[in-house]
Write a protein that holds these residues in place. Sequence first.
Motif, PDB file in Angstrom:
ATOM      1  N   TRP A   1       0.831  -1.214   0.000  1.00 18.04           N
ATOM      2  CA  TRP A   1       0.000   0.000   0.000  1.00 18.04           C
ATOM      3  C   TRP A   1       0.864   1.262   0.000  1.00 18.04           C
ATOM      4  CZ3 TRP A   1      -4.502   2.189  -0.802  1.00 18.04           C
ATOM      5  CH2 TRP A   1      -4.795   3.406  -0.185  1.00 18.04           C
ATOM      6  N   VAL A   2       1.832   1.319   0.916  1.00 15.52           N
ATOM      7  CA  VAL A   2       2.610   2.555   1.034  1.00 15.52           C
ATOM      8  C   VAL A   2       3.562   2.745  -0.155  1.00 15.52           C
ATOM      9  CG1 VAL A   2       2.348   2.775   3.528  1.00 15.52           C
ATOM     10  CG2 VAL A   2       4.342   1.552   2.621  1.00 15.52           C
ATOM     11  N   LEU A   3       4.040   1.638  -0.717  1.00 14.44           N
ATOM     12  CA  LEU A   3       4.882   1.761  -1.916  1.00 14.44           C
ATOM     13  C   LEU A   3       4.061   2.305  -3.083  1.00 14.44           C
ATOM     14  CD1 LEU A   3       7.082  -1.466  -1.779  1.00 14.44           C
ATOM     15  CD2 LEU A   3       7.872   0.917  -1.649  1.00 14.44           C
ATOM     16  N   GLN A   4       2.810   1.871  -3.164  1.00 19.47           N
ATOM     17  CA  GLN A   4       1.945   2.383  -4.230  1.00 19.47           C
ATOM     18  C   GLN A   4       1.718   3.886  -4.058  1.00 19.47           C
ATOM     19  OE1 GLN A   4      -2.055   0.730  -4.463  1.00 19.47           O
ATOM     20  NE2 GLN A   4      -2.542   2.521  -5.700  1.00 19.47           N
ATOM     21  N   LYS A   5       1.518   4.317  -2.803  1.00 23.19           N
ATOM     22  CA  LYS A   5       1.313   5.745  -2.552  1.00 23.19           C
ATOM     23  C   LYS A   5       2.575   6.535  -2.908  1.00 23.19           C
ATOM     24  CE  LYS A   5      -2.262   6.924  -0.457  1.00 23.19           C
ATOM     25  NZ  LYS A   5      -3.478   7.455  -1.063  1.00 23.19           N
ATOM     26  N   PHE A   6       3.741   5.959  -2.649  1.00 25.08           N
ATOM     27  CA  PHE A   6       5.011   6.628  -2.926  1.00 25.08           C
ATOM     28  C   PHE A   6       5.277   6.704  -4.439  1.00 25.08           C
ATOM     29  CE2 PHE A   6       9.707   6.187  -3.541  1.00 25.08           C
ATOM     30  CZ  PHE A   6      10.050   7.465  -3.110  1.00 25.08           C
ATOM     31  N   HIS A   7       5.011   5.614  -5.135  1.00 19.48           N
ATOM     32  CA  HIS A   7       5.388   5.568  -6.559  1.00 19.48           C
ATOM     33  C   HIS A   7       4.322   6.140  -7.484  1.00 19.48           C
ATOM     34  CE1 HIS A   7       9.159   3.552  -6.073  1.00 19.48           C
ATOM     35  NE2 HIS A   7       8.611   2.564  -5.379  1.00 19.48           N
ATOM     36  N   THR A   8       3.046   6.051  -7.086  1.00 16.94           N
ATOM     37  CA  THR A   8       1.987   6.489  -8.015  1.00 16.94           C
ATOM     38  C   THR A   8       0.995   7.426  -7.319  1.00 16.94           C
ATOM     39  OG1 THR A   8       0.691   4.502  -7.572  1.00 16.94           O
ATOM     40  CG2 THR A   8       2.142   4.418  -9.472  1.00 16.94           C
ATOM     41  N   PRO A   9       1.473   8.599  -6.898  1.00 15.39           N
ATOM     42  CA  PRO A   9       0.557   9.547  -6.246  1.00 15.39           C
ATOM     43  C   PRO A   9      -0.504  10.032  -7.243  1.00 15.39           C
ATOM     44  CG  PRO A   9       2.639  10.636  -6.770  1.00 15.39           C
ATOM     45  CD  PRO A   9       2.824   9.167  -7.084  1.00 15.39           C
ATOM     46  N   ASP A  10      -1.713  10.280  -6.727  1.00 15.32           N
ATOM     47  CA  ASP A  10      -2.798  10.811  -7.570  1.00 15.32           C
ATOM     48  C   ASP A  10      -2.951  12.298  -7.292  1.00 15.32           C
ATOM     49  OD1 ASP A  10      -3.697   8.536  -8.958  1.00 15.32           O
ATOM     50  OD2 ASP A  10      -4.587   7.784  -7.099  1.00 15.32           O
ATOM     51  N   PRO A  11      -2.730  13.142  -8.317  1.00 18.12           N
ATOM     52  CA  PRO A  11      -2.898  14.580  -8.091  1.00 18.12           C
ATOM     53  C   PRO A  11      -4.370  14.894  -7.831  1.00 18.12           C
ATOM     54  CG  PRO A  11      -2.596  14.129 -10.433  1.00 18.12           C
ATOM     55  CD  PRO A  11      -2.403  12.825  -9.723  1.00 18.12           C
ATOM     56  N   ARG A  12      -4.641  15.830  -6.919  1.00 12.91           N
ATOM     57  CA  ARG A  12      -6.033  16.116  -6.506  1.00 12.91           C
ATOM     58  C   ARG A  12      -6.653  17.191  -7.393  1.00 12.91           C
ATOM     59  NH1 ARG A  12      -7.086  11.507  -4.096  1.00 12.91           N
ATOM     60  NH2 ARG A  12      -5.872  11.160  -2.203  1.00 12.91           N
ATOM     61  N   VAL A  13      -6.673  16.897  -8.688  1.00 13.69           N
ATOM     62  CA  VAL A  13      -7.109  17.895  -9.668  1.00 13.69           C
ATOM     63  C   VAL A  13      -8.575  18.261  -9.495  1.00 13.69           C
ATOM     64  CG1 VAL A  13      -7.468  18.266 -12.139  1.00 13.69           C
ATOM     65  CG2 VAL A  13      -5.320  17.292 -11.335  1.00 13.69           C
ATOM     66  N   SER A  14      -9.465  17.277  -9.434  1.00 16.98           N
ATOM     67  CA  SER A  14     -10.896  17.616  -9.339  1.00 16.98           C
ATOM     68  C   SER A  14     -11.183  18.282  -7.995  1.00 16.98           C
ATOM     69  CB  SER A  14     -11.771  16.378  -9.552  1.00 16.98           C
ATOM     70  OG  SER A  14     -11.470  15.420  -8.578  1.00 16.98           O
ATOM     71  N   GLU A  15     -10.478  17.876  -6.958  1.00 16.95           N
ATOM     72  CA  GLU A  15     -10.676  18.498  -5.636  1.00 16.95           C
ATOM     73  C   GLU A  15     -10.279  19.974  -5.683  1.00 16.95           C
ATOM     74  OE1 GLU A  15      -9.300  15.565  -6.214  1.00 16.95           O
ATOM     75  OE2 GLU A  15     -10.048  14.087  -4.786  1.00 16.95           O
ATOM     76  N   GLY A  16      -9.154  20.273  -6.332  1.00 17.34           N
ATOM     77  CA  GLY A  16      -8.704  21.667  -6.429  1.00 17.34           C
ATOM     78  C   GLY A  16      -9.737  22.537  -7.129  1.00 17.34           C
TER      79      GLY A  16
END
Length: 312
Positions: free
Chosen positions: A182-197
């Motif tokens: 889980w944490v490796l996935q968060k480190f390697h493939t972050p999701d930008p919060r475009v729709s939230e912004g």
Amino acid sequence: MAISEFGLIQRFFTTPLIVNPVNKLGVGDDCALMSIPDGYELAVTVDTMVEGVHFFAGANPRQLGRKLLAVNLSDLAAMGAAPVSVTLALTLPEVNESWLQAFSQGFLDLAKSYSVDLVGGDTTKGPLTLTVQAMGLVPKGKALKRSGAKVGDLIFVTGSGLGDSGLGLKVEQGYSCEYSEWVLQKFHTPDPRVSEGIEIRQYASSCIDLSDGLASDLPHILGKSSVGATLDWGKLPLSKAVKQYVELTGDWAMPLTAGEDYELCFTVAPADLDAINIECTQVGVIEPLEGLRVRRMGNVGELEVTGFEHFC
Ligand code: ADP
Ligand code: MG
């Protein structure tokens, strides 16, 4: 024979179709051409990743291409801008076709999922260095800035796991953890919060994206807004992985100081709280006393943290 510079650009970085109507001319001329619709402003950001500084030598090229774009889209998200185009400057030590294939695929797949066009760039030889310039549109006067926080505003962060990416980095460096996948996935493939912004543009008073950690990034809002804040440690959104890490190590500051979460931190006036329409957690409050404090187990203490510094 080795592939030429133009062959390389043609093969890996020229997409057949422009998808975003803002872009009138893409890769292949001396400049790209963009047409900014009436009533909009262009938000522009650039970020560089250097091998050995921002990523490990030998990093997975597909993940690297994706992450390079994601961190730039995160900056646009922090301003409430909708991404439309990117340019890519590549400095490569050699032409490695399988590396380029995977890198460009990671980059272009994410670009496609946000209807962003790669409209130009530059390709040179040297130590592996990757630079992206990202451009987005925001209605005139509506961009989220760091400077709008007011005393009494509440502080929010998006997502459900501060410190996950930082724990992923520790796992890469040898820390063993039950939730490493889980944490490796968060480190390697972050999701930008475009729709939230884009959503929070309606009601947020200030915003920043978390690249260096909340304790380093929130002070940029505080400084630009001439205010202070107290964070409530008990309210931080933490995954099972980070909770377990804190229990085992006692390193409670990690979720505040580790970088690369790429969540948004934003402030909202109490009168606008009902407007909030995204997944986020209130973690603190803006106060008149300058500086950043943390309340934890009934005690309030100053938190002096500096983010990653290239030149010190
Ligand atoms: P110039 O010498 O006029 O700057 P280049 O030879 O550097 O042009 O590039 C030729 C075309 O390819 C230009 O349209 C440029 O934007 C594009 N380009 C070069 N490198 C890249 C890259 N890595 N990704 C996308 N487009 C690129
Ligand atoms: Mg050039």
